[in-house]
Write a protein that holds these residues in place. Structure first.
Motif, PDB file in Angstrom:
ATOM      1  N   ILE A 105      -4.897   7.668 -15.635  1.00 43.55           N
ATOM      2  CA  ILE A 105      -4.086   6.447 -15.689  1.00 43.55           C
ATOM      3  C   ILE A 105      -3.281   6.277 -14.404  1.00 43.55           C
ATOM      4  CG2 ILE A 105      -2.098   5.383 -16.842  1.00 43.55           C
ATOM      5  CD1 ILE A 105      -3.274   6.407 -19.488  1.00 43.55           C
ATOM      6  N   ALA A 106      -2.801   7.373 -13.836  1.00 44.87           N
ATOM      7  CA  ALA A 106      -1.983   7.297 -12.620  1.00 44.87           C
ATOM      8  C   ALA A 106      -2.759   6.709 -11.441  1.00 44.87           C
ATOM      9  CB  ALA A 106      -1.446   8.678 -12.263  1.00 44.87           C
ATOM     10  N   PHE A 107      -4.082   6.810 -11.463  1.00 48.59           N
ATOM     11  CA  PHE A 107      -4.885   6.284 -10.360  1.00 48.59           C
ATOM     12  C   PHE A 107      -5.261   4.818 -10.537  1.00 48.59           C
ATOM     13  CE2 PHE A 107      -5.685  10.800  -9.454  1.00 48.59           C
ATOM     14  CZ  PHE A 107      -5.364  10.785  -8.109  1.00 48.59           C
ATOM     15  N   ILE A 108      -4.792   4.169 -11.604  1.00 48.06           N
ATOM     16  CA  ILE A 108      -5.102   2.753 -11.830  1.00 48.06           C
ATOM     17  C   ILE A 108      -4.081   1.900 -11.082  1.00 48.06           C
ATOM     18  CG2 ILE A 108      -5.311   0.910 -13.536  1.00 48.06           C
ATOM     19  CD1 ILE A 108      -6.034   3.068 -15.580  1.00 48.06           C
ATOM     20  N   GLN A 109      -4.429   1.489  -9.908  1.00 46.67           N
ATOM     21  CA  GLN A 109      -3.614   0.627  -9.060  1.00 46.67           C
ATOM     22  C   GLN A 109      -2.132   0.965  -9.157  1.00 46.67           C
ATOM     23  OE1 GLN A 109      -4.780  -1.593  -6.790  1.00 46.67           O
ATOM     24  NE2 GLN A 109      -6.765  -0.766  -7.267  1.00 46.67           N
ATOM     25  N   THR A 110      -1.271  -0.006  -9.053  1.00 49.88           N
ATOM     26  CA  THR A 110       0.171   0.227  -9.105  1.00 49.88           C
ATOM     27  C   THR A 110       0.659   0.337 -10.541  1.00 49.88           C
ATOM     28  OG1 THR A 110       0.375  -1.046  -7.076  1.00 49.88           O
ATOM     29  CG2 THR A 110       2.384  -0.651  -8.301  1.00 49.88           C
ATOM     30  N   ILE A 111      -0.032  -0.276 -11.467  1.00 47.56           N
ATOM     31  CA  ILE A 111       0.417  -0.290 -12.852  1.00 47.56           C
ATOM     32  C   ILE A 111       0.300   1.082 -13.514  1.00 47.56           C
ATOM     33  CG2 ILE A 111      -1.760  -1.008 -13.888  1.00 47.56           C
ATOM     34  CD1 ILE A 111       1.524  -2.491 -14.911  1.00 47.56           C
ATOM     35  N   GLY A 112      -0.662   1.902 -13.108  1.00 46.37           N
ATOM     36  CA  GLY A 112      -0.871   3.212 -13.715  1.00 46.37           C
ATOM     37  C   GLY A 112       0.342   4.121 -13.627  1.00 46.37           C
ATOM     38  N   ILE A 133       0.835  -1.200   0.000  1.00 51.57           N
ATOM     39  CA  ILE A 133       0.000   0.000   0.000  1.00 51.57           C
ATOM     40  C   ILE A 133       0.873   1.255   0.000  1.00 51.57           C
ATOM     41  CG2 ILE A 133      -1.643   1.331   1.390  1.00 51.57           C
ATOM     42  CD1 ILE A 133      -2.825  -1.418   2.255  1.00 51.57           C
ATOM     43  N   VAL A 134       1.926   1.263   0.791  1.00 52.72           N
ATOM     44  CA  VAL A 134       2.828   2.416   0.839  1.00 52.72           C
ATOM     45  C   VAL A 134       3.510   2.609  -0.510  1.00 52.72           C
ATOM     46  CG1 VAL A 134       4.963   3.287   1.879  1.00 52.72           C
ATOM     47  CG2 VAL A 134       3.178   2.323   3.326  1.00 52.72           C
ATOM     48  N   LEU A 135       3.951   1.535  -1.130  1.00 55.14           N
ATOM     49  CA  LEU A 135       4.573   1.620  -2.457  1.00 55.14           C
ATOM     50  C   LEU A 135       3.594   2.170  -3.482  1.00 55.14           C
ATOM     51  CD1 LEU A 135       6.974   0.955  -4.350  1.00 55.14           C
ATOM     52  CD2 LEU A 135       5.912  -1.275  -4.683  1.00 55.14           C
ATOM     53  N   GLN A 136       2.387   1.688  -3.477  1.00 60.21           N
ATOM     54  CA  GLN A 136       1.375   2.159  -4.423  1.00 60.21           C
ATOM     55  C   GLN A 136       1.083   3.637  -4.220  1.00 60.21           C
ATOM     56  OE1 GLN A 136      -2.249  -0.061  -4.571  1.00 60.21           O
ATOM     57  NE2 GLN A 136      -3.330   1.567  -5.623  1.00 60.21           N
ATOM     58  N   LEU A 137       0.887   4.056  -2.991  1.00 58.70           N
ATOM     59  CA  LEU A 137       0.612   5.463  -2.724  1.00 58.70           C
ATOM     60  C   LEU A 137       1.796   6.345  -3.113  1.00 58.70           C
ATOM     61  CD1 LEU A 137      -1.270   5.325   0.683  1.00 58.70           C
ATOM     62  CD2 LEU A 137      -2.186   5.979  -1.530  1.00 58.70           C
ATOM     63  N   GLY A 138       2.998   5.900  -2.814  1.00 55.64           N
ATOM     64  CA  GLY A 138       4.191   6.667  -3.182  1.00 55.64           C
ATOM     65  C   GLY A 138       4.326   6.839  -4.682  1.00 55.64           C
ATOM     66  N   LEU A 139       4.127   5.753  -5.424  1.00 55.16           N
ATOM     67  CA  LEU A 139       4.196   5.837  -6.887  1.00 55.16           C
ATOM     68  C   LEU A 139       3.111   6.738  -7.454  1.00 55.16           C
ATOM     69  CD1 LEU A 139       4.960   2.158  -7.934  1.00 55.16           C
ATOM     70  CD2 LEU A 139       6.390   4.157  -8.356  1.00 55.16           C
ATOM     71  N   THR A 140       1.905   6.613  -6.927  1.00 55.50           N
ATOM     72  CA  THR A 140       0.799   7.434  -7.419  1.00 55.50           C
ATOM     73  C   THR A 140       1.049   8.909  -7.132  1.00 55.50           C
ATOM     74  OG1 THR A 140      -0.744   5.607  -7.081  1.00 55.50           O
ATOM     75  CG2 THR A 140      -1.699   7.807  -7.304  1.00 55.50           C
ATOM     76  N   ILE A 141       1.486   9.236  -5.935  1.00 47.62           N
ATOM     77  CA  ILE A 141       1.758  10.632  -5.585  1.00 47.62           C
ATOM     78  C   ILE A 141       2.895  11.188  -6.432  1.00 47.62           C
ATOM     79  CG2 ILE A 141       2.625  12.133  -3.735  1.00 47.62           C
ATOM     80  CD1 ILE A 141       0.967  10.336  -1.797  1.00 47.62           C
ATOM     81  N   ALA A 142       3.961  10.412  -6.617  1.00 49.38           N
ATOM     82  CA  ALA A 142       5.082  10.868  -7.446  1.00 49.38           C
ATOM     83  C   ALA A 142       4.638  11.105  -8.888  1.00 49.38           C
ATOM     84  CB  ALA A 142       6.214   9.849  -7.397  1.00 49.38           C
TER      85      ALA A 142
END
Length: 67
Positions: free
Chosen positions: A48-55, A17-26
């Motif tokens: 696209i950035a809000f699509i899970q970790t892949i976005g 969850i932390v990785l996903q949030l960090g990637l999305t925010i970045a």
């Protein structure tokens, strides 16, 4: 799923969850600060950035333009 099962998986879920949030925010910060994209528009990349970790990964690999 009971609360006990959730507690069992928390050590695995929290880093994900932390990785996903960090990637999305970045990705969102980068999208808002830059105007150049390889293709597409700003609203498209924000969605696209809000699509899970892949976005965010798709944005950083395929959408981010040259600076």
């Amino acid at each position: 799923m009971s609360l006990e099962n959730l507690r069992e998986y928390l050590p695995i879920l929290i880093p994900i969850i932390v990785l996903q949030l960090g990637l999305t925010i970045a990705a969102i910060i980068h999208i808002l600060r830059h105007d150049n994209y390889k293709f597409g528009t700003r609203p498209m990349w924000i969605l696209i950035a809000f699509i899970q970790t892949i976005g965010p990964l798709v944005y950083f690999f395929f959408g981010r333009g040259e600076e």
